[in-house]
Design an enzyme around this catalytic site. Structure first.
Site, PDB file in Angstrom:
ATOM      1  CE  LYS A   1       5.602 -23.170  -5.670  1.00  0.00           C
ATOM      2  NZ  LYS A   1       4.419 -23.623  -6.402  1.00  0.00           N
TER       3      LYS A   1
ATOM      4  CG  MET B   1     -30.089   3.980  30.134  1.00  0.00           C
ATOM      5  SD  MET B   1     -28.949   4.682  31.334  1.00  0.00           S
ATOM      6  CE  MET B   1     -29.122   6.423  30.996  1.00  0.00           C
TER       7      MET B   1
ATOM      8  CG  ASP C   1      -1.918  -0.976   1.371  1.00  0.00           C
ATOM      9  OD1 ASP C   1      -2.171  -1.630   0.350  1.00  0.00           O
ATOM     10  OD2 ASP C   1      -2.500  -1.128   2.462  1.00  0.00           O
TER      11      ASP C   1
ATOM     12  CD  GLU D   1      -3.720   4.632   3.030  1.00  0.00           C
ATOM     13  OE1 GLU D   1      -4.452   5.629   3.028  1.00  0.00           O
ATOM     14  OE2 GLU D   1      -4.018   3.548   3.564  1.00  0.00           O
TER      15      GLU D   1
ATOM     16  CG  HIS E   1     -20.544   1.991  24.970  1.00  0.00           C
ATOM     17  ND1 HIS E   1     -21.403   1.503  24.019  1.00  0.00           N
ATOM     18  CD2 HIS E   1     -20.596   3.341  24.886  1.00  0.00           C
ATOM     19  CE1 HIS E   1     -21.956   2.528  23.377  1.00  0.00           C
ATOM     20  NE2 HIS E   1     -21.484   3.646  23.881  1.00  0.00           N
TER      21      HIS E   1
ATOM     22  CB  CYS F   1     -24.670   4.124  24.928  1.00  0.00           C
ATOM     23  SG  CYS F   1     -24.118   5.842  24.868  1.00  0.00           S
TER      24      CYS F   1
ATOM     25  CB  THR G   1       2.818 -20.432  -2.174  1.00  0.00           C
ATOM     26  OG1 THR G   1       3.416 -20.750  -3.428  1.00  0.00           O
ATOM     27  CG2 THR G   1       2.456 -21.691  -1.434  1.00  0.00           C
TER      28      THR G   1
ATOM     29  CD  GLU H   1     -20.581  -2.079  24.476  1.00  0.00           C
ATOM     30  OE1 GLU H   1     -21.105  -2.134  25.616  1.00  0.00           O
ATOM     31  OE2 GLU H   1     -20.910  -1.246  23.615  1.00  0.00           O
TER      32      GLU H   1
HETATM   33  N1  GLN Z   1     -26.442   9.337  20.372  1.00  0.00           N
HETATM   34  C1  GLN Z   1     -26.397   9.236  21.793  1.00  0.00           C
HETATM   35  C2  GLN Z   1     -25.552  10.330  22.416  1.00  0.00           C
HETATM   36  O1  GLN Z   1     -24.737  10.931  21.747  1.00  0.00           O
HETATM   37  C3  GLN Z   1     -25.908   7.867  22.217  1.00  0.00           C
HETATM   38  C4  GLN Z   1     -24.495   7.582  21.839  1.00  0.00           C
HETATM   39  C5  GLN Z   1     -24.116   6.127  21.932  1.00  0.00           C
HETATM   40  O2  GLN Z   1     -24.971   5.266  21.953  1.00  0.00           O
HETATM   41  N2  GLN Z   1     -22.826   5.845  21.947  1.00  0.00           N
HETATM   42  O3  GLN Z   1     -25.687  10.602  23.593  1.00  0.00           O
END
Ligand code: GLN
Length: 564
Positions: free
Chosen positions: A222, A394, A146, A148, A515, A391, A187, A517
């Site tokens: 190879k 919620m 690439d 870059e 978040h 987020c 290869t 996760e």
């Molecule tokens: N859009 C919403 C906010 O900015 C939620 C953002 C999100 O889910 N990461 O508060």
């Protein structure tokens, strides 16, 4: 002396450099070394914060508020340690820094050039991120050849000149295609990639051969002959990892240790093992993923799924991975059903027809599919289906509750309806003055004081989960929401910001402004995800399909937050 392992990619992008880098890091960590990993992204964006998820996958958030490439997530999930934003280097950051220094006159009249100024800046950043670690993995994004990539390859070569060949090794990860019309593993693309790497003065010490199948002896030989890499350093790294196992990325280090890659790397770097690796727990977790005892179905209702004719699951990769971690710890297979929220706008009954044991509403931005997400949340609430809101998930759960339980019919987030009479979700006053798009949100780890069920789940009084948002539950609505039974069970230090909500009389109805996760790893899964999945398992076992659940009755008319 810090040792460096540079990982480059050949043939195609998406070859699995990230997983290879993370696996190698895990192996060396098992041997008792302190390890960190750096991702270099050759794009000109300063960070991944402004990138579209369908184009580039999820934006990863670090504890220190970085919006970075998702590969940092791979490193964290394998290494089980926080990786700071410094560890994601982009072309944009490098040029910005050099140009800023030039404007400040810091180059004292020199002509500022690609070599050495840009390449030195890259080298400095790599060294800074690696400071204090025994081993630093440096993954260079994109593919050798690439345009870059050139400054980064030059920079690592010049790092090699500076610290000596004994302190740095190069691993080229390539792909060996098996074209369907000949059914033979080729290869040649690997040979060409090695040549391209050499054109940048870099000698690969190892070639990691990715492919659908393991590399056979003939092809290994190879590659050795054409690339002048020792036979034992041509490593096979197939998709299908081992006997009877299915395809989980967490099996990759187990496969690599069978190829003895850790010992070979240590030998090249003149390092002695500090301890024997203990893979018992890791193996058991992989085994649990591969041989589950139960199966459940979880719906993710979101957007960011389609790109052209393909679905890009990478948009929600951290959620997927957090669920895989739950699979590993609960020995349960999780079938993920990705439901486009727009479909539920027109047709919310769609959920009735699916055998769903739990619903996740992930983070998101903008109006697309919002009413569909709200419908899904209402469905989960009324049918006692485990629900996890993340987020935006919620925020929309609050909108749903305000509309349907508090009877504030036009309740909304001002992100979608700026003129709503009931702005239950509104922008933070401090965000109102910011007009730039990049790096302007409430980002990174933020403290939440915990009450109620979430306190039990986390088994602690406070937690630091990662955030990325501009909007908040409007403090003016805390009272009406809680007096109608919505428990505001996680709050910021000053009680102004709602961090967690939950419904007490529900199998599992928990949502967070954060978040979680982003803090889940194979060895330490997110407690919130684990509890959610446990509820989904219960739900799948008790089979109270579509039973309407009685809504919580208002608990008090004054603002009474849990345990306060
Ligand atoms: N859009 C919403 C906010 O900015 C939620 C953002 C999100 O889910 N990461 O508060």
């Amino acid at each position: 002396m810090t040792k460096y392992i540079v990982v480059t990619g050949g043939v195609i992008s998406g070859v699995g450099k990230g997983v290879a880098s993370a696996s190698i890091g895990r192996i060396l960590k098992e041997y008792g070394f302190s390890v960190t990993a750096i991702k270099i992204d050759p794009y000109i964006n300063c960070d991944a914060g402004t990138l579209r998820p369908t184009e580039h996958g999820e934006v990863w958030i670090t504890d220190d508020g970085g919006e970075t490439d998702q590969d940092l997530g791979n490193y964290e999930r394998f290494l089980d340690q926080a990786i700071p934003k410094l560890n994601n280097i982009t072309t944009g950051q490098v040029y910005k820094e050099v140009i800023d220094k030039e404007r400040k006159g810091l180059f004292l009249g020199q002509t500022v050039q690609f070599i050495p100024h840009i390449t030195d800046e890259i080298k400095d950043r790599i060294k800074k991120a690696g400071q204090g670690y025994d081993v630093v993995i440096v993954e260079i994004g994109g593919t050798v050849g690439d345009y870059e990539n050139i400054p980064f390859l030059f920079a690592v070569k010049s790092l090699e000149d500076e610290i000596g060949k004994e302190n740095i090794i190069h691993i080229l990860v390539t792909y060996l295609p098996i074209p369907s019309h000949i059914e033979e593993m080729k290869t040649k693309p690997t040979q060409i990639s090695v040549k391209l790497l050499r054109e940048n003065n870099i000698e690969p010490d190892f070639i990691l051969c990715r492919g659908k199948n393991p590399l056979d002896e003939i092809r290994k030989k190879k590659i050795q002959i054409y690339s002048h890499v020792p036979y034992e350093n041509v490593i096979s790294s197939p998709d299908v990892v081992g006997e009877g196992t299915s395809n989980t990325i967490y099996a990759a280090p187990l496969y690599l240790i069978r190829e003895n890659i850790g010992d070979k790397i240590l030998k090249k770097l003149s390092l002695q093992k500090r301890k024997e690796g203990n893979w018992d727990k890791w193996k058991m977790l992989v085994e649990n993923i591969v041989n589950p005892k139960k199966t459940i179905n979880i719906a993710i209702v979101g957007k960011y799924f389609d790109i052209g004719d393909y679905q890009l699951k990478d948009s929600y990769i951290s959620i997927n991975e957090a669920l895989v971690h739950c699979s590993a710890h609960l020995q349960t297979k999780i079938n993920l059903e990705f439901i486009d929220a727009k479909e539920l706008e027109k047709n919310p009954e769609l959920l009735d027809k699916k055998n769903i044991n739990g619903i996740i509403i992930p983070g998101g931005f903008g109006s697309s599919g919002v009413e569909g997400k709200i419908n899904a949340i209402g469905y989960a609430r009324e049918h006692n289906i485990p629900f996890l809101g993340l987020c935006y998930g919620m925020q929309l759960a609050v909108v749903e509750y305000a509309r349907n339980v508090c009877k504030l019919e036009d309740a909304h987030t001002t992100e979608i309806n700026p003129s709503t009479k009931n702005p239950v979700i509104d922008i933070l006053p401090e965000q109102k003055v910011i007009y730039e798009k990049g790096g302007t949100m409430r980002l990174g780890a933020q403290k939440a004081k915990l009450y109620g069920k979430v306190k039990e789940i986390y088994k602690k009084e406070e937690v630091y989960e990662r955030h990325r948002h501009r909007y908040e539950v409007n403090p003016e609505y805390h009272e009406i929401l809680s007096s109608h039974g919505l428990h505001l069970s996680g709050l910021s230090e000053d009680n102004k910001l709602v961090e967690f909500i939950e419904l007490p009389n529900h199998i599992f109805f928990v949502a967070t402004q954060a978040h979680p996760e982003f803090k889940s790893s194979l060895l330490n899964p997110s407690p919130l995800f684990v509890e959610f999945v446990k509820s989904c398992i219960i739900k799948s076992e008790i089979k109270i399909d579509n039973q309407t659940y009685s809504l919580p009755s208002p608990i008090s008319t004054s603002v009474k937050l849990l345990d306060q």
